[in-house]
Motif scaffolding. Structure first.
Motif, PDB file in Angstrom:
ATOM      1  N   LEU A  48       0.804  -1.215   0.000  1.00  0.00           N
ATOM      2  CA  LEU A  48       0.000   0.000   0.000  1.00  0.00           C
ATOM      3  C   LEU A  48       0.844   1.276   0.000  1.00  0.00           C
ATOM      4  CD1 LEU A  48      -2.729   1.478   0.265  1.00  0.00           C
ATOM      5  CD2 LEU A  48      -2.511   1.207   2.747  1.00  0.00           C
ATOM      6  N   PRO A  49       1.770   1.479   0.955  1.00  0.00           N
ATOM      7  CA  PRO A  49       2.552   2.731   0.899  1.00  0.00           C
ATOM      8  C   PRO A  49       3.416   2.838  -0.331  1.00  0.00           C
ATOM      9  CG  PRO A  49       3.407   1.239   2.582  1.00  0.00           C
ATOM     10  CD  PRO A  49       2.119   0.653   2.118  1.00  0.00           C
ATOM     11  N   ARG A  50       3.875   1.718  -0.852  1.00  0.00           N
ATOM     12  CA  ARG A  50       4.706   1.773  -2.061  1.00  0.00           C
ATOM     13  C   ARG A  50       3.865   2.159  -3.273  1.00  0.00           C
ATOM     14  NH1 ARG A  50       9.627  -0.354  -1.523  1.00  0.00           N
ATOM     15  NH2 ARG A  50       9.797  -0.759  -3.754  1.00  0.00           N
ATOM     16  N   ALA A  51       2.644   1.629  -3.350  1.00  0.00           N
ATOM     17  CA  ALA A  51       1.773   1.991  -4.463  1.00  0.00           C
ATOM     18  C   ALA A  51       1.376   3.461  -4.390  1.00  0.00           C
ATOM     19  CB  ALA A  51       0.525   1.101  -4.460  1.00  0.00           C
ATOM     20  N   MET A  52       1.077   3.939  -3.181  1.00  0.00           N
ATOM     21  CA  MET A  52       0.724   5.349  -3.038  1.00  0.00           C
ATOM     22  C   MET A  52       1.905   6.243  -3.402  1.00  0.00           C
ATOM     23  SD  MET A  52      -1.607   5.329   0.441  1.00  0.00           S
ATOM     24  CE  MET A  52      -1.872   7.094   0.317  1.00  0.00           C
ATOM     25  N   ASP A  53       3.083   5.882  -2.948  1.00  0.00           N
ATOM     26  CA  ASP A  53       4.264   6.677  -3.288  1.00  0.00           C
ATOM     27  C   ASP A  53       4.523   6.650  -4.789  1.00  0.00           C
ATOM     28  OD1 ASP A  53       6.890   7.998  -2.094  1.00  0.00           O
ATOM     29  OD2 ASP A  53       7.529   6.606  -3.647  1.00  0.00           O
ATOM     30  N   ALA A  54       4.254   5.501  -5.429  1.00  0.00           N
ATOM     31  CA  ALA A  54       4.505   5.389  -6.870  1.00  0.00           C
ATOM     32  C   ALA A  54       3.587   6.306  -7.663  1.00  0.00           C
ATOM     33  CB  ALA A  54       4.320   3.933  -7.315  1.00  0.00           C
ATOM     34  N   TYR A  55       2.284   6.298  -7.349  1.00  0.00           N
ATOM     35  CA  TYR A  55       1.407   7.146  -8.161  1.00  0.00           C
ATOM     36  C   TYR A  55       1.543   8.621  -7.795  1.00  0.00           C
ATOM     37  CZ  TYR A  55      -2.444   7.386  -4.651  1.00  0.00           C
ATOM     38  OH  TYR A  55      -3.223   7.623  -3.543  1.00  0.00           O
ATOM     39  N   GLU A  56       1.929   8.921  -6.558  1.00  0.00           N
ATOM     40  CA  GLU A  56       2.193  10.322  -6.229  1.00  0.00           C
ATOM     41  C   GLU A  56       3.448  10.818  -6.939  1.00  0.00           C
ATOM     42  OE1 GLU A  56       2.364  10.608  -2.036  1.00  0.00           O
ATOM     43  OE2 GLU A  56       0.189  10.466  -1.751  1.00  0.00           O
ATOM     44  N   THR A  57       4.464   9.972  -7.000  1.00  0.00           N
ATOM     45  CA  THR A  57       5.685  10.341  -7.721  1.00  0.00           C
ATOM     46  C   THR A  57       5.404  10.530  -9.197  1.00  0.00           C
ATOM     47  OG1 THR A  57       7.102   9.206  -6.131  1.00  0.00           O
ATOM     48  CG2 THR A  57       7.986   9.529  -8.340  1.00  0.00           C
ATOM     49  N   ILE A 333      -7.075  14.564  -2.673  1.00  0.00           N
ATOM     50  CA  ILE A 333      -7.294  13.144  -2.945  1.00  0.00           C
ATOM     51  C   ILE A 333      -6.884  12.280  -1.758  1.00  0.00           C
ATOM     52  CG2 ILE A 333      -6.467  11.224  -4.371  1.00  0.00           C
ATOM     53  CD1 ILE A 333      -6.486  13.065  -6.745  1.00  0.00           C
ATOM     54  N   GLU A 334      -5.830  12.653  -1.046  1.00  0.00           N
ATOM     55  CA  GLU A 334      -5.303  11.815   0.034  1.00  0.00           C
ATOM     56  C   GLU A 334      -6.357  11.448   1.089  1.00  0.00           C
ATOM     57  OE1 GLU A 334      -1.898  13.694   1.669  1.00  0.00           O
ATOM     58  OE2 GLU A 334      -0.484  12.486   0.510  1.00  0.00           O
ATOM     59  N   PRO A 335      -7.142  12.412   1.592  1.00  0.00           N
ATOM     60  CA  PRO A 335      -8.128  12.028   2.613  1.00  0.00           C
ATOM     61  C   PRO A 335      -9.187  11.064   2.094  1.00  0.00           C
ATOM     62  CG  PRO A 335      -7.777  14.403   2.611  1.00  0.00           C
ATOM     63  CD  PRO A 335      -7.129  13.869   1.381  1.00  0.00           C
ATOM     64  N   VAL A 336      -9.551  11.191   0.826  1.00  0.00           N
ATOM     65  CA  VAL A 336     -10.542  10.275   0.258  1.00  0.00           C
ATOM     66  C   VAL A 336      -9.959   8.862   0.179  1.00  0.00           C
ATOM     67  CG1 VAL A 336     -12.028   9.828  -1.720  1.00  0.00           C
ATOM     68  CG2 VAL A 336     -11.550  12.179  -1.036  1.00  0.00           C
ATOM     69  N   VAL A 337      -8.678   8.761  -0.192  1.00  0.00           N
ATOM     70  CA  VAL A 337      -8.022   7.456  -0.238  1.00  0.00           C
ATOM     71  C   VAL A 337      -7.860   6.887   1.170  1.00  0.00           C
ATOM     72  CG1 VAL A 337      -5.895   6.259  -0.904  1.00  0.00           C
ATOM     73  CG2 VAL A 337      -6.853   8.009  -2.392  1.00  0.00           C
ATOM     74  N   ALA A 338      -7.614   7.773   2.144  1.00  0.00           N
ATOM     75  CA  ALA A 338      -7.439   7.310   3.519  1.00  0.00           C
ATOM     76  C   ALA A 338      -8.677   6.599   4.038  1.00  0.00           C
ATOM     77  CB  ALA A 338      -7.080   8.483   4.421  1.00  0.00           C
ATOM     78  N   VAL A 339      -9.856   7.011   3.583  1.00  0.00           N
ATOM     79  CA  VAL A 339     -11.088   6.347   3.996  1.00  0.00           C
ATOM     80  C   VAL A 339     -11.060   4.882   3.575  1.00  0.00           C
ATOM     81  CG1 VAL A 339     -13.587   6.297   3.704  1.00  0.00           C
ATOM     82  CG2 VAL A 339     -12.412   8.486   3.950  1.00  0.00           C
ATOM     83  N   ALA A 340     -10.637   4.618   2.346  1.00  0.00           N
ATOM     84  CA  ALA A 340     -10.548   3.232   1.874  1.00  0.00           C
ATOM     85  C   ALA A 340      -9.486   2.451   2.637  1.00  0.00           C
ATOM     86  CB  ALA A 340     -10.240   3.218   0.370  1.00  0.00           C
ATOM     87  N   VAL A 341      -8.360   3.100   2.935  1.00  0.00           N
ATOM     88  CA  VAL A 341      -7.288   2.416   3.667  1.00  0.00           C
ATOM     89  C   VAL A 341      -7.750   2.016   5.067  1.00  0.00           C
ATOM     90  CG1 VAL A 341      -4.978   2.703   4.621  1.00  0.00           C
ATOM     91  CG2 VAL A 341      -5.495   3.584   2.347  1.00  0.00           C
ATOM     92  N   GLY A 567     -17.448   1.644  -3.830  1.00  0.00           N
ATOM     93  CA  GLY A 567     -18.210   1.663  -5.075  1.00  0.00           C
ATOM     94  C   GLY A 567     -18.923   2.976  -5.289  1.00  0.00           C
ATOM     95  N   SER A 568     -19.404   3.584  -4.213  1.00  0.00           N
ATOM     96  CA  SER A 568     -20.066   4.883  -4.344  1.00  0.00           C
ATOM     97  C   SER A 568     -19.081   5.968  -4.750  1.00  0.00           C
ATOM     98  CB  SER A 568     -20.743   5.247  -3.017  1.00  0.00           C
ATOM     99  OG  SER A 568     -21.725   4.293  -2.676  1.00  0.00           O
ATOM    100  N   VAL A 569     -17.861   5.901  -4.240  1.00  0.00           N
ATOM    101  CA  VAL A 569     -16.840   6.870  -4.649  1.00  0.00           C
ATOM    102  C   VAL A 569     -16.553   6.738  -6.148  1.00  0.00           C
ATOM    103  CG1 VAL A 569     -14.394   7.455  -4.441  1.00  0.00           C
ATOM    104  CG2 VAL A 569     -15.778   7.119  -2.396  1.00  0.00           C
ATOM    105  N   LEU A 570     -16.343   5.512  -6.599  1.00  0.00           N
ATOM    106  CA  LEU A 570     -16.055   5.307  -8.023  1.00  0.00           C
ATOM    107  C   LEU A 570     -17.251   5.700  -8.887  1.00  0.00           C
ATOM    108  CD1 LEU A 570     -14.144   1.898  -7.873  1.00  0.00           C
ATOM    109  CD2 LEU A 570     -13.192   4.197  -8.020  1.00  0.00           C
ATOM    110  N   GLY A 789      -4.324   6.606 -10.012  1.00  0.00           N
ATOM    111  CA  GLY A 789      -3.788   5.841  -8.897  1.00  0.00           C
ATOM    112  C   GLY A 789      -4.781   5.730  -7.756  1.00  0.00           C
ATOM    113  N   ALA A 790      -5.452   6.824  -7.433  1.00  0.00           N
ATOM    114  CA  ALA A 790      -6.452   6.779  -6.369  1.00  0.00           C
ATOM    115  C   ALA A 790      -7.614   5.864  -6.742  1.00  0.00           C
ATOM    116  CB  ALA A 790      -6.962   8.188  -6.079  1.00  0.00           C
ATOM    117  N   GLU A 791      -8.013   5.883  -8.002  1.00  0.00           N
ATOM    118  CA  GLU A 791      -9.094   4.983  -8.432  1.00  0.00           C
ATOM    119  C   GLU A 791      -8.658   3.524  -8.313  1.00  0.00           C
ATOM    120  OE1 GLU A 791     -11.347   6.117 -12.026  1.00  0.00           O
ATOM    121  OE2 GLU A 791     -10.116   7.921 -12.017  1.00  0.00           O
ATOM    122  N   ARG A 792      -7.407   3.235  -8.668  1.00  0.00           N
ATOM    123  CA  ARG A 792      -6.912   1.861  -8.511  1.00  0.00           C
ATOM    124  C   ARG A 792      -6.879   1.453  -7.041  1.00  0.00           C
ATOM    125  NH1 ARG A 792      -3.142   3.556 -12.423  1.00  0.00           N
ATOM    126  NH2 ARG A 792      -1.565   3.809 -10.805  1.00  0.00           N
TER     127      ARG A 792
END
Length: 936
Positions: A48-57, A333-341, A567-570, A789-792
């Motif tokens: 998870l942190p590696r994927a987030m860092d990858a799409y942020e980079t 975007i980060e807080p929205v992704v944090a909800v899923a995490v 699913g509602s977010v997407l 990245g956030a959608e993935r």
């Protein structure tokens, strides 16, 4: 005489088998199952942190790489040596070697993480103010002399191809220059031409000799794109009482001729242009990059740069705006992704806890026997800790290695991706897996006991501690929801806000656990009157299910809530993109001119109707800037609107399909007075549909409007806030047949998905028309790897939640499998058939799954409107900021498929698993389950 030691006095050696090795050998499948679960969970946690860092980079690099070169370059400018110096000294300060040395020294002083491409570095001398071309043979379209930029960019030989003549050499006294092919064509230049420009000191002009004509190599490269005038001349307007045009162009001087610019009136300046590289940047460098740009533009680093280029040095760039825009999108975007995490993390933690509960239940009699024979809680806990550590630690280490190997950065390597977050995440999973079994065993066997009592919801009574915990969680959930609704997800550091959906699901699961037995016991009473014992027995057993069923219910509710929210977010993101694209085009395709009031060619409408895939066409006549009268006051502020002439039948069909301001076609019924023959009838009244501000302006009485389409009176018969023809603008819809001068200017087309055929049909009629496709417009809203990245991440969270839900169902059934097998064996001795046994186990397992499905669906459905006011998906959905898109917001909305499909899947999986368990139990013999003296 030495005394020999008695054999009895010698202490015998302890022959004890190693606990961990023995347990792993006797239960290899249990150890393998725990290892597999820890491996999968730790891999997800470490990846998870590696994927987030990858799409942020990749997002940061993408934003800088795709920005226009004139916005991303760093340009360091300074005034040339001052007038107080002698001319030879000033010219010596502009020598190519001197400028080259300053360029390299300034580049070395740029603060980290700023790095530039030496191959794209340009320096030289140029005029800030354009100078007039004095020669009479230069083109003057409206009698105005052309204006020229004099520039001596370095690397001219490498970035051009010589077409005529030779490259410039020259000196300060005899300067030479070249021009591009387009400049030569526009200004009538050729090798040998001498261009004169005004001098600064004397009245004698400065003569510049054109020695050659060059063709730019890679015209879109930063070398040329930063200053397009260097390669392409412009016919610029001069706005006054009347618009006049004149030429602007550029002469490219040699570096040795650059000092000649000092003698012109062009206000010369020295420039050093650096193109930043992005290959070394990561998403974590955004803040450092912004701070470095601030320091270089107006801080300590600018002071050091001025020590190289002079006290007037200044660094200008738009790169800081690009970095700020990236930071703004990431922050949204980060807080929205944090909800899923948080959601998937909670589900994983519950499943790991269920695994420990399963192992304790399977070994309950063993641990009770050991405890009754004097084993201490510390000894039992340490041995179980060693047992789970031997399985969890290697599995977590392997998962960490797999995450490092499989989840890499944008460049395919892992050097820039931090390892610590992944190590901490995998260690946390291993720690939970290690501690669940010993802690649960210590709690259950804190007092010695021979056999466990009944462990069902009938006898279980919630303790005071549990009530306090539940009330505490309720308060936290209420606070998180209230904070989210009031403040939104803007505070990325507030993890309580991000955990709001999880807390809501947790409270709902606890409520369901408290009320779970009651509906089943109510249903069991009328079921007693039914024929057969399977139904009543299944309901009775389901109503007295083990109190350990709390965790499976909690896991399922949290998984379903996470899936529904994800699913509602997407769905909200997709809906926002669809709506924005539809607002931008008005239909599936839009055909209009590149400039306003471009009449469509004859026969185009019929040609478009005959194109494959086209189902409907709505022709429009749009006139912008129509002045609106004010019936209330003659001193009212001027107001204008767009007049749209429509064909009522086709346009109302389009409005109904899109949902943008639908209305009955009869509202715009034709008056029968249209065409040039009624031009003199300015008193005729046309019914009109207006936007709210236009309707307020015109009032309820007919008002006269003067347009290019005719002079007539309009009466507002309906008000609509939007319409397919225009997006975000005031409008006035009338029947196009009633206009005096009729000429369609746009077509709104329904049906086509492929723009190639439609563009071919339009191109056959005219090359001056623009075809805009809704699908292409929609694709343009997904412009950043941050969005994709956030959608993935959300898709991964939904998938992982579904997987953990399946594991929770299987663990729940496995925990009660021995008891159910024994019950089935005993009932078969009383005449229960195999089919009845399968029905019994299936009906017993389904109530909890159905309750979890209903509860998860209701919680997911309630969570979305509860949290929607605090969550705006705009930046996740659209690659722009509010105000620059057809939509101003992208609210969260419930997605029926995300609510229903996972719930049905949970019930089906439970039914299949229960049926499989019953089939397997039926195949096995019942000797073991029917042993005499079995405490079960």
């Amino acid at each position: 005489m030495s005394r020999s030691r008695s054999p009895r006095s010698e202490k015998p050696a302890r022959a004890v088998a190693p606990w961990v090795r023995t347990r792993l050998r006797t239960a290899p499948w249990a150890a393998a199952s725990l290892a597999a679960l820890v491996l999968a969970t730790a891999y997800l946690a470490a990846a998870l942190p590696r994927a987030m860092d990858a799409y942020e980079t990749e997002g940061l690099r993408h934003d800088i790489r795709t920005a226009a070169p004139r916005n991303s370059v760093l340009e360091l400018t300074a005034e040339p040596p001052g007038l107080e110096l002698d001319l030879p000294v000033r010219e010596a300060g502009l020598a190519p070697a001197v400028l080259r040395k300053q360029r390299d020294e300034a580049r070395a002083l740029l603060p980290e993480p700023l790095r530039t491409d030496p191959e794209q570095t340009v320096h030289g001398l140029r005029t800030v103010k354009r100078v007039d071309g004095l020669d009479p043979w230069l083109p003057r379209p409206d009698g105005i002399s052309p204006e020229l930029v004099l520039s001596s960019p370095s690397g001219l030989k490498e970035h051009t191809a010589l077409r005529e003549g030779r490259l410039p050499a020259g000196t300060a006294r005899a300067p030479e220059a070249v021009v591009t092919v387009k400049t030569a064509e526009a200004l009538h230049l050729k090798p040998g031409s001498v261009v004169h420009v005004p001098g600064r000191v004397s009245a004698e002009p400065i003569a510049l000799t054109v020695t050659g004509i060059v063709e730019p190599r890679s015209p879109e490269s930063p070398y040329w794109a930063v200053e397009p005038l260097l390669r392409t001349p412009v016919l610029a307007p001069l706005v006054g009482d009347e618009i006049k045009y004149y030429w602007q162009g550029a002469l490219l001087l040699s570096p040795t001729s650059a000092p000649a610019v000092l003698s012109t009136t062009g206000e010369p300046e020295v420039f050093f242009r650096y193109l930043p590289t992005v290959g070394h940047l990561t998403g974590r460098d955004a803040d450092r990059l912004g701070a470095a740009l601030d320091s270089a533009a107006g801080g300590p680093d600018l002071v050091r740069l001025r020590q190289v280029v002079g006290p007037t040095g200044a660094l200008t760039t738009e790169l800081d705006s690009i970095v700020d825009s990236y930071g703004s999108m990431r922050g949204a975007i980060e807080p929205v992704v944090a909800v899923a995490v948080f959601g998937i993390g909670a589900v994983a933690a519950v499943v790991l806890a269920m695994t420990g509960g399963l192992f304790v239940a399977r070994r309950d009699s063993e641990l009770a026997l050991i405890r009754s024979r004097g084993a201490s809680l510390t000894g039992i806990g340490l041995r179980l800790l060693g047992e789970t550590s031997a399985v969890a630690v290697p599995a977590a280490a392997l998962a960490l290695g797999l995450a490092v190997v499989t989840v890499r950065g944008p460049d395919g390597g892992s050097g820039g991706t931090p390892l610590l977050p992944s190590v901490l995440a995998a260690s946390a999973v291993a720690l939970v897996a290690m501690l669940v079994l010993p802690l649960r065993a210590v709690v259950v066997h804190r007092r010695p006991r021979l056999h466990g009592g009944r462990d069902d919801l009938l006898t279980a009574r919630p303790s005071r501690r549990r009530t306090v915990v539940e009330l505490t969680l309720l308060v936290l959930a209420v606070g998180a929801v209230a904070s989210l609704r009031l403040r939104g997800t803007g505070d990325s550091g507030d993890h309580l806000v991000s955990a709001a959906p999880v807390l809501v699901g947790l409270i709902a699961a606890m409520v369901l656990v408290r009320i779970y037995p009651l509906p089943l016991r109510w249903a069991a009473r009328p079921a007693r009157r039914l024929r057969g014992a399977v139904g009543p027995l299944a309901l009775a057993r389901a109503g007295r299910t083990s109190s350990a069923g709390t965790l499976p219910l909690l896991a399922l509710v949290l998984a379903l809530t996470t899936a529904a929210f994800g699913g509602s977010v997407l769905a909200g993101v997709a809906d926002a993109r669809d709506r924005a694209a539809l607002l931008a085009t008005g239909a599936d395709a839009r055909i209009d001119g590149t400039v306003e009031w471009t009449p469509l060619p004859a026969g185009l409408t019929e040609a478009v109707r005959g194109t494959a895939g086209v189902r409907d066409v709505a022709p429009l006549q749009i006139e912008y800037g129509v002045s609106l009268p004010s019936p209330h006051s003659t001193s009212a502020q001027p107001m204008s609107s767009a007049l749209v002439g429509v064909e009522p039948d086709s346009y109302t069909r389009l409005a109904r399909r899109t949902g943008f301001g639908p209305f009955p076609a009869a509202l715009l019924a034709s008056t029968g007075k249209g065409g040039k023959e009624v031009a003199a009838d300015t008193e005729r009244v046309l019914p009109a549909i207006a936007s709210p501000s236009v309707a307020e302006r015109l009032g309820g009485e007919p008002q006269e409007v003067v347009t290019a389409a005719g002079v007539f009176r309009v009466k507002v018969v309906a008000v609509r806030s939007n319409t397919p023809a225009l997006s975000g603008a005031d409008f006035l819809l009338v029947n196009g047949a009633d206009l005096t001068h009729r000429a369609n200017t746009a077509l709104l087309v329904t049906g086509p998905e492929d723009g190639a055929a439609l563009r071919a049909a339009v191109r056959a009629k005219s090359d001056d028309l623009l075809v805009s496709m809704r699908t292409e417009e929609r694709a343009g809203y997904v412009d950043s790897p941050l969005q994709s990245g956030a959608e993935r991440m959300y898709l991964g969270a939904i998938g992982a939640g579904a997987g953990f839900a399946v594991v929770a169902v299987l663990l729940s059934l496995m925990q009660s499998a021995p008891e159910r097998t024994t019950l089935l064996a005993r009932l078969r001795t009383m005449g229960l058939t195999r089919a009845q046994g399968r029905r019994l186990l299936g009906l017993e397992a389904l109530p909890q799954a159905v309750l979890a499905a209903i509860g998860g669906t209701l919680v997911g459905w309630a969570t979305v409107p509860l949290l929607a006011p605090g969550i705006d998906l705009f930046r996740l959905a659209l690659a722009t900021t509010p105000g620059f898109a057809p939509l101003d917001s992208a609210p969260l909305r419930a997605d029926p498929w995300s609510l229903v499909v996972p719930a049905i899947a949970v019930v089906l999986i439970t039914a299949v698993a229960a049926a499989g368990q019953a089939w397997w139990a039926g195949r096995r013999g019942s000797i073991k389950e029917l042993r005499a003296g079995d405490a079960r």
